[in-house]
Design an enzyme around this catalytic site. Structure first.
Site, PDB file in Angstrom:
ATOM      1  N   SER A 127     -50.569 121.378-109.226  1.00 13.62           N
ATOM      2  CA  SER A 127     -51.458 120.219-109.112  1.00 13.62           C
ATOM      3  C   SER A 127     -51.375 119.600-107.726  1.00 13.62           C
ATOM      4  CB  SER A 127     -51.032 119.183-110.157  1.00 13.62           C
ATOM      5  OG  SER A 127     -51.563 117.925-109.860  1.00 13.62           O
ATOM      6  N   TYR A 151     -45.214 113.379-114.094  1.00 15.49           N
ATOM      7  CA  TYR A 151     -46.070 114.560-114.245  1.00 15.49           C
ATOM      8  C   TYR A 151     -46.031 115.415-112.972  1.00 15.49           C
ATOM      9  CZ  TYR A 151     -50.276 117.346-113.850  1.00 15.49           C
ATOM     10  OH  TYR A 151     -51.128 118.389-113.624  1.00 15.49           O
ATOM     11  N   LYS A 155     -44.497 119.376-112.047  1.00 19.36           N
ATOM     12  CA  LYS A 155     -45.222 120.486-111.417  1.00 19.36           C
ATOM     13  C   LYS A 155     -44.461 121.012-110.205  1.00 19.36           C
ATOM     14  CE  LYS A 155     -48.550 120.975-114.255  1.00 19.36           C
ATOM     15  NZ  LYS A 155     -48.739 122.239-114.979  1.00 19.36           N
TER      16      LYS A 155
END
Ligand code: UDP
Length: 340
Positions: A127, A151, A155
């Site tokens: 991402s 989050y 990643k």
């Protein structure tokens, strides 16, 4: 060239569009998805859209190692595309342990199963959020990473873990694709984004306002240092993202080890510009109000897509008009999303 591809999270938004892309290009597809944020019905739509179904679909959590190994035992998997993950930035701040558990734990379980079954090709869903509060745009893969929420950290951790595994297993080839903002839908209108509950992301929210399910879009801040003050993002059509994964499969064998690429268009669009484009696509003015900034948001994230163009000779083909038209077509044909 891989022929059988295991797609984790294959019933999700990007996963389902990628399944269609692979099936229509002759690949056999095996899906693993726990349906925690997707509908099994999406795979029926995949079959209808592609004209052929996936070979098999397993309702399995990747961390269930016994079940995952059984999938690898049952199919001769040539390559894996790993989408399955939790993906809401705000939620990751509220329940970080669940994010580390699912995203990192799912990836390590997958890497272990791949090693055990001698599967040496992986495309990993990363991402642009790993870049954090970008000090400049557009961003190249060489720019510093600085995640600003759990989050994004998951990643980046998965990229790092996979990189370590590549150094340990010299035959392994991994492409980590850092997507910018995937939106839109399959042009047929049969397949699209169908989030559970209130959409976190701007495009499905806009589509639900347009179809009458929500009253207005809340624009999170108009005091950013951007041309109109609203957040700027690099929206990329989900069919370009899907195509990017298919092309990535063709380049896994170019070299061993880990490579990282941005997947974006290189064009920045503000929230107000997106609102105008969507209003034009659906033929009505979408009501909106300006509210305060959303915690954790950054002013602008735009890709420099040059590296992938140089490496693969591939660029995105669809623009903002295509993205809005296709997102609207899906929403109009499926006002309440997938059945069931
Ligand atoms: N945004 C907004 N209203 C919403 C959802 C998002 O104004 O209901 C803005 C958000 O502040 C950001 C842009 O739209 O500037 C894209 O947000 P999204 O959540 O879609 O993707 P992100 O870039 O956060 O991954």
């Amino acid at each position: 060239m891989p022929t059988t591809v295991l797609v984790t999270g294959g019933a999700g938004f990007i996963g389902s569009h990628t399944c269609v892309e692979l099936l229509t290009h002759g690949y056999d597809v095996v899906v693993v998805d726990d349906h925690s944020n997707s509908s099994p019905h999406a795979l029926e739509r995949v079959a209808k859209t592609a004209g052929r179904p996936v070979t098999a679909a397993y309702e399995t959590d990747l961390r269930d190692r016994r079940a995952l190994n059984a999938v690898f035992d049952a199919h001769r998997v040539d390559a894996v595309i790993h989408f399955a993950a939790r993906k809401a930035v705000g939620e990751s701040v509220q329940i970080p342990v669940a994010y580390y558990d699912t995203n990192v734990g799912g990836t390590t379980a997958l890497l272990a199963a791949m090693e055990q079954h001698d599967v040496r090709r992986l495309v990993f869903s990363s991402s642009c959020s790993v870049y954090g509060d970008a000090t400049k745009v557009p961003l190249t893969e060489a720019d510093p990473v600085a995640p600003t929420n759990p989050y994004a950290t998951t990643k980046l951790l998965c990229e790092r873990i996979t990189g370590d595994v590549c150094r340990r297993l010299p035959g392994l080839s991994v492409l980590a694709l850092r997507y910018f903002n995937p939106v839109g839908a399959h042009p047929s209108g049969h397949l699209g984004e169908d989030p559970r509950g209130v959409p976190n992301n701007v495009m499905p929210y806009l589509a639900q306002v347009a179809v009458g399910r929500r009253d207005r879009l809340r624009v999170f801040g108009d005091d950013y240092p951007t041309p109109d003050g609203t957040g700027v993002r690099d929206y990329i059509h989900v069919m370009d993202v899907a195509e990017g994964h298919r092309v990535a499969l063709e380049h896994l064998d170019d070299e061993h080890g880990m490579r990282v690429f941005n997947l974006g268009t290189g064009t920045g669009t503000s929230v107000l510009e997106l609102l105008a484009a969507f209003s034009a696509a659906c033929g009505r003015e979408i009501p909106h109000e300006i509210t305060g900034r959303r915690p954790g948001d950054v002013p602008a994230l735009v890709a420099d897509p040059g590296a992938v163009a140089r490496a693969w000779g591939w660029t995105t083909r669809r623009d903002l008009t295509d993205m809005c038209r296709d997102a609207w077509r899906f929403q109009e044909l499926n006002p309440s999303g997938y059945p069931g």
